[in-house]
Scaffold this motif. Sequence first.
Motif: not given
Length: 907
Positions: A815-825
């Motif tokens: 499963k692909l990670p959630h977009i909120a988890d991949r945001l750095k800032a």
Amino acid sequence: MDYWNDPNNSNEAILVFGDTSGRVNAFMFVSANIALFDRPAQPAGEQEQTTYVDFKKLLKGKFKTCRLVRHDGHTEWTRQVKYAQHLECFISCSTSYDNAMVLGWVEKTKSRMRMNKFNILQGVNAFDYHERLNLIATAGVNHHVCLWNPYVISKPVGLLRGHMAPVVQVQFNYSRGQLLSFSKDKVLRIWDVQLQVCLQRMAGMFPKGPDVYSTLFFHEDKTRLFITFNYQLTLLEMKPEVKDRVLSHDKPVTAVVYSNTYNHVVTACAASTAYVWMLDTGQKLKQLLKCHGTSEITALALDQNETRLFTGSTDGTIKVWDFNGHCHHTLNAGGGSPADISNILVLKRSILVMGWDRFLTVFRDTQFSQFHIEPSEWKGGQEHQDDILASAFMSPNVLCTGSYDGEIVIWNTNSEVASRHLRQRFIRKALKSRGETRVQTRGADSSRQGTQGGRRPSMQVGRGSRPPTHGRVSVVQAPLSRGNTLTSMPGNLSREATRISGGGDDEDYGHAVTRLAFLEARKSSSAAGGANLVSCGGNGWVRFWNTAKNALIGEFVAHQHVSSIIMAVDEQSHVLITGDTEGFVKVWNIQEYCLRSSNELITEPPQMMVTWQPHADTINSLQLCVRNERLLIISGSSDCSVALWDIYGNHIGVFGQEDHWKILPYEPPQEEEEIEEVLADKDGIIQKEDEIIESDEESFTTEDSEWEPGDYDPDFKINTWDETRLGKEYKELRVTKRERRQPTTIPDLPYLHWETTGQPPAGPYARDKHKPTLWTQALGTSELDDVAVLSKPDFVTHPHRYFSDPDDPSFKVEKLPHIADRLKATFDEKTLFPKYILEFEAKMKQTHKEELHGKTKSKRVGLKSWSTIANATSAIAAMRRASVIDKPKVPLAAINELGKKAPNKVK
């Protein structure tokens, strides 16, 4: 009034009429061929007298051959009445609401008709009945055209709206399924009966002024519509739809002339327009619009130098033009009144005009110093008994004129006196000029009409037509072998066709002369009795005359069953061209025709070379010209086209087409006589060869005559190459032929074996690295460079990382990670929007907040004070409890706030 007779029994007929009291009376006759009414007995020896019929006896039925039936259906005048054979009833109409249209049915024993009454608002002016559609069309006073079923009287089955005035006439066009209606404001409409829509509207072309009564008649066979306006008659023609046919003019072509000086062709049409064309290509060079206003151009002519153009019109004037379109003079030939000019003859010192009366009108050269020129007096006076239609001139001073009654007069142009009359085909009974029967125009010159006779107006008479067969050429005797809208028609028919009866067998009109031509090449033969003048005209007749002896040499019918023809003759007097009212052209060989005098009249026609139909309507003009050693025919027709052909029937083109042509020399096929001569020569050659062969056979038999059967030797051989005639000829032929090269071995060339020998290549495709490239050396081929190791992509070397089988249980989809988890800032409003937008928004919020708090400020002050007092009280209580334990300090800010808010409450 209406009359009907039974087509199967001519004795049965019906005469029906209506009167001013609204009554309809019908006389039914049973012996119309013998007598309409019973004849009373007459005394013996007395001539037949007028029969008087007692109307009262008719009502009582005392006549055996006639029966009267009637009805009183209308309350006002009966406008129209008609017997409908299909319905077996009488249809009548009036201009009243009650009983506007009545159908009267005849019963066997009763004298009164049984009626069906139609009530139509404001009444009906006229009606028409269509048998196949079983419809009655009514012309309503209320501006409507109604379609009625004869058996339905409650309401019409169709209503045609569009007229802005009362409709006065209606008529069906049975072949096209259309209806024609004419209103009082002079508007003609054409309707589609099935669709009930207006197809065409015509207005503005009919005579103006108050009209007492107008009638309408449509002739379906000729597709022509006649409308009356008091004493005037208007003719309109329905033209077929033009799709694949080239048009030279918008209106019918009336005249054509050819200028040899400029190599131009000038054509004129009924719209008073003249075009100038180039003969070699068919290109239009110039156009002269409205030369005579709205009057039709009826005649064209050129001067002696062929640099000036003369145009004659129905307004009675002749104008002189140059080829640049400038008008130099106007000749008043009609004396200020309309005149039908049919012919203009330009001589060296004068101009002769004719065509509308029995006199010649002449204009002298000395008068051409002014723009407007009046005619001079012709010294010869009146010699013709009828209107002059044609003329011809032969140098130096011979003039010939032909009239409607068939008389031909020979004039001397120097003395202007008639010298001879050719009356072999002259109508000897007294005939009045048809111009005298015309109603005189107001303001016309009565003195001129009294001395010269009346002018004949333009008459329009119908003519037959065949389906167009453009380009179809039929050779009869081949010695030279050939290589729907209605439009107003003011004078678009041929003038000659309108003056001559179309009956074909009428002797009174079969002698009219429409064209005259002198045979210039036969001047010397006229004294010996040969023909030197040709005339043509009514019923297709062509006649050859001898002017020196006043004799008719020969005559024949060139075109059968036509009303009139025109013609043209070449300069060598070898070819005669004729054209008729149906668009056909015939070429006749007259080189040996009527060359000598004969005791008997020659009635056998000359040899016809070729015939074809270049036009679909009447041919109004024919011209002959020579270009590139080809004799060409220029023909103008009422089908609005001008065609160019040669005398062998080869089509060159139509003036006005998109593609330009080029006139090339043409050699016709050999004649039959020449072919026979060639065949005769071949027969002679074949006969001579047969004689030679026979002589050879005889010599062969004589040489071998001593041979006997006993001398036979089986080993004996004969050399056919030396002993036989065929062998000798074949041997000579082989020797005379060029020597053939025998095949040999291929030479040892370097470029064929360079691979095995190791020698450098040579030849057209060889190239040596150590030697410069020569003309014998060309492109060479070398080894290809080594290919480096290719780096394969990762999915090729490790396919299991990228490709797997879905059926494999170990296969799992991560499963692909959630977009909120991949945001750095994180992104807030300060980074998304500019600073001035954020400041403006904060300012707006603050302003809104202040306005909102300002409204409720008075209500909130009390509540806020009480809350402050409560807070201060609780704070004091807490300090007191704390002072007992730890002696804490009381907050100074709370005491000050308490003193400000509620000074009266704190003690």
